[in-house]
Design a protein around this motif. Sequence first.
Motif, PDB file in Angstrom:
ATOM      1  N   LYS A 163      -1.191   5.652  23.294  1.00  0.00           N
ATOM      2  CA  LYS A 163      -1.917   6.844  23.728  1.00  0.00           C
ATOM      3  C   LYS A 163      -1.195   8.127  23.308  1.00  0.00           C
ATOM      4  N   ASP A 164       0.098   8.036  23.093  1.00  0.00           N
ATOM      5  CA  ASP A 164       0.871   9.209  22.676  1.00  0.00           C
ATOM      6  C   ASP A 164       1.203   9.179  21.193  1.00  0.00           C
ATOM      7  N   CYS A 165       0.383   8.462  20.429  1.00  0.00           N
ATOM      8  CA  CYS A 165       0.622   8.318  18.992  1.00  0.00           C
ATOM      9  C   CYS A 165      -0.554   8.849  18.183  1.00  0.00           C
ATOM     10  N   LEU A 166      -0.250   9.315  16.988  1.00  0.00           N
ATOM     11  CA  LEU A 166      -1.269   9.578  15.985  1.00  0.00           C
ATOM     12  C   LEU A 166      -1.198   8.417  14.999  1.00  0.00           C
ATOM     13  N   ILE A 167      -2.261   7.636  14.906  1.00  0.00           N
ATOM     14  CA  ILE A 167      -2.244   6.417  14.103  1.00  0.00           C
ATOM     15  C   ILE A 167      -3.074   6.623  12.841  1.00  0.00           C
ATOM     16  N   PHE A 168      -2.443   6.419  11.700  1.00  0.00           N
ATOM     17  CA  PHE A 168      -3.118   6.546  10.414  1.00  0.00           C
ATOM     18  C   PHE A 168      -3.183   5.171   9.754  1.00  0.00           C
ATOM     19  N   SER A 169      -4.380   4.756   9.402  1.00  0.00           N
ATOM     20  CA  SER A 169      -4.599   3.445   8.802  1.00  0.00           C
ATOM     21  C   SER A 169      -4.948   3.612   7.326  1.00  0.00           C
ATOM     22  N   LEU A 170      -4.076   3.099   6.465  1.00  0.00           N
ATOM     23  CA  LEU A 170      -4.275   3.242   5.025  1.00  0.00           C
ATOM     24  C   LEU A 170      -5.343   2.258   4.547  1.00  0.00           C
ATOM     25  N   GLN A 171      -6.323   2.785   3.854  1.00  0.00           N
ATOM     26  CA  GLN A 171      -7.426   1.974   3.352  1.00  0.00           C
ATOM     27  C   GLN A 171      -7.304   1.794   1.844  1.00  0.00           C
ATOM     28  N   ILE A 172      -7.530   0.568   1.382  1.00  0.00           N
ATOM     29  CA  ILE A 172      -7.431   0.257  -0.040  1.00  0.00           C
ATOM     30  C   ILE A 172      -8.470  -0.800  -0.401  1.00  0.00           C
ATOM     31  N   PRO A 173      -9.192  -0.633  -1.505  1.00  0.00           N
ATOM     32  CA  PRO A 173     -10.138  -1.666  -1.929  1.00  0.00           C
ATOM     33  C   PRO A 173      -9.418  -2.979  -2.205  1.00  0.00           C
ATOM     34  N   ASP A 174     -10.070  -4.092  -1.899  1.00  0.00           N
ATOM     35  CA  ASP A 174      -9.460  -5.404  -2.070  1.00  0.00           C
ATOM     36  C   ASP A 174      -9.005  -5.651  -3.511  1.00  0.00           C
ATOM     37  N   VAL A 175      -9.801  -5.201  -4.470  1.00  0.00           N
ATOM     38  CA  VAL A 175      -9.459  -5.424  -5.878  1.00  0.00           C
ATOM     39  C   VAL A 175      -8.165  -4.691  -6.246  1.00  0.00           C
ATOM     40  N   GLN A 217      -8.665   6.597   9.657  1.00  0.00           N
ATOM     41  CA  GLN A 217      -8.651   5.836   8.419  1.00  0.00           C
ATOM     42  C   GLN A 217      -8.630   6.782   7.220  1.00  0.00           C
ATOM     43  N   ILE A 218      -7.658   6.558   6.325  1.00  0.00           N
ATOM     44  CA  ILE A 218      -7.485   7.441   5.177  1.00  0.00           C
ATOM     45  C   ILE A 218      -7.227   6.613   3.921  1.00  0.00           C
ATOM     46  N   ASN A 219      -7.598   7.172   2.787  1.00  0.00           N
ATOM     47  CA  ASN A 219      -7.382   6.505   1.505  1.00  0.00           C
ATOM     48  C   ASN A 219      -5.893   6.487   1.181  1.00  0.00           C
ATOM     49  N   TYR A 220      -5.389   5.343   0.755  1.00  0.00           N
ATOM     50  CA  TYR A 220      -3.955   5.192   0.505  1.00  0.00           C
ATOM     51  C   TYR A 220      -3.459   6.093  -0.626  1.00  0.00           C
ATOM     52  N   LYS A 221      -4.346   6.470  -1.557  1.00  0.00           N
ATOM     53  CA  LYS A 221      -3.919   7.245  -2.723  1.00  0.00           C
ATOM     54  C   LYS A 221      -3.554   8.690  -2.368  1.00  0.00           C
ATOM     55  N   ASN A 222      -4.302   9.306  -1.471  1.00  0.00           N
ATOM     56  CA  ASN A 222      -4.016  10.700  -1.096  1.00  0.00           C
ATOM     57  C   ASN A 222      -3.600  10.811   0.371  1.00  0.00           C
ATOM     58  N   ALA A 223      -2.939   9.773   0.848  1.00  0.00           N
ATOM     59  CA  ALA A 223      -2.594   9.698   2.272  1.00  0.00           C
ATOM     60  C   ALA A 223      -1.695  10.841   2.722  1.00  0.00           C
ATOM     61  N   PHE A 224      -0.714  11.196   1.904  1.00  0.00           N
ATOM     62  CA  PHE A 224       0.251  12.240   2.298  1.00  0.00           C
ATOM     63  C   PHE A 224      -0.455  13.575   2.540  1.00  0.00           C
ATOM     64  N   ASP A 225      -1.236  14.023   1.580  1.00  0.00           N
ATOM     65  CA  ASP A 225      -1.932  15.305   1.719  1.00  0.00           C
ATOM     66  C   ASP A 225      -2.936  15.272   2.868  1.00  0.00           C
ATOM     67  N   THR A 229       0.810  -1.225   0.000  1.00  0.00           N
ATOM     68  CA  THR A 229       0.000   0.000   0.000  1.00  0.00           C
ATOM     69  C   THR A 229       0.841   1.272   0.000  1.00  0.00           C
ATOM     70  N   GLY A 230       2.160   1.143  -0.168  1.00  0.00           N
ATOM     71  CA  GLY A 230       3.009   2.319  -0.300  1.00  0.00           C
ATOM     72  C   GLY A 230       3.405   2.977   1.008  1.00  0.00           C
ATOM     73  N   LYS A 231       3.516   2.194   2.075  1.00  0.00           N
ATOM     74  CA  LYS A 231       3.840   2.747   3.388  1.00  0.00           C
ATOM     75  C   LYS A 231       5.227   3.382   3.433  1.00  0.00           C
ATOM     76  N   SER A 232       6.207   2.724   2.832  1.00  0.00           N
ATOM     77  CA  SER A 232       7.588   3.219   2.901  1.00  0.00           C
ATOM     78  C   SER A 232       7.737   4.573   2.214  1.00  0.00           C
ATOM     79  N   GLU A 233       7.119   4.705   1.050  1.00  0.00           N
ATOM     80  CA  GLU A 233       7.188   5.983   0.326  1.00  0.00           C
ATOM     81  C   GLU A 233       6.478   7.088   1.104  1.00  0.00           C
TER      82      GLU A 233
END
Length: 303
Positions: free
Chosen positions: A186-198, A283-291, A12-16
């Motif tokens: 508790k001291d973290c901001l957690i972002f979960s990348l969402q992507i359609p299965d297909v 939860q955020i879309n993996y395509k525009n996760a950075f912005d 899902t492009g986590k490293s980039e």
Amino acid sequence: MKTIVILGQTATGKSELAYKLAKTLEGEIISVDSIQIYKYFDIGSAKPPKNYLQDIKHHLIDIKEPNEEFSAQEFAIQTKQLINEIKSRKKVPILCGGTLFYFDALINSLDVIPQVDAKIKDFFNDISQESFINLYQWLKIIDPKWAQKINKNDKQRINRALSVFLQTKTNLTKYFNTRKKEDFFKDCLIFSLQIPDVELEERIIKRTINIANDLIIETQNIISMGFSQTKPMQSIGYRQALLYLNGKLNKDEMIQSIIKETKQYAKRQKTFFNSKFKDKSIQINYKNAFDTILSILTQSHSS
């Protein structure tokens, strides 16, 4: 600034994303990947490219030889130390990866369990290789509740539970029930990348096909160094490449096996992240996760 955690299934492009965030936020990246810790295992572990590693400080990558051990407990200990060090330098810690038992170690605060003597670890690792010895049955006797929580074929967790019991005379269930549990996140901001299965399946197939030739070459090089029987060689991708080099799979079978197992692993990641982090993560879309992440961080600073 809180510690940033990027959750996401494989491919899902986590490293980039982590790299771009670190560049923008003056951060340092902590890898949450049980294969990236090993030297030489680059292609199959999707290790960040060399220019990323040179440009931004990455931690827990290439820290072990393939025949060395690195437990989830050690990961938890080092990660918490690294976060404090990074913050002391006025940098932003960014955790990025998808290894489930590493996240489990942080959730369950495994760093506070006493370290087990290496000889005890080696003892259980050795005897677990004997087919006539069923260590899971041992675990069911000394810690039946913990045995119910893990798979009967999960040698690593079985060996660890037995090792802790032999070292401390206390089983893991009793230990976890009697201590005050720390909420690491508790001291973290957690972002979960969402992507359609297909889309995820398409990305897995494309990536596997693209890396197949390089993975075979890399695996061959690792074998030539004498590391064919090591733990990371049993991970997805390398295990299939080893079977191909040993003549047990043809190239197409190797590729299809990698795709199948990667898809299965991605499903386990999704289940784990949803069960453990759905209420704690954004939860955020993996395509525009950075912005999206930058926008959220800007809003949180201004509020």
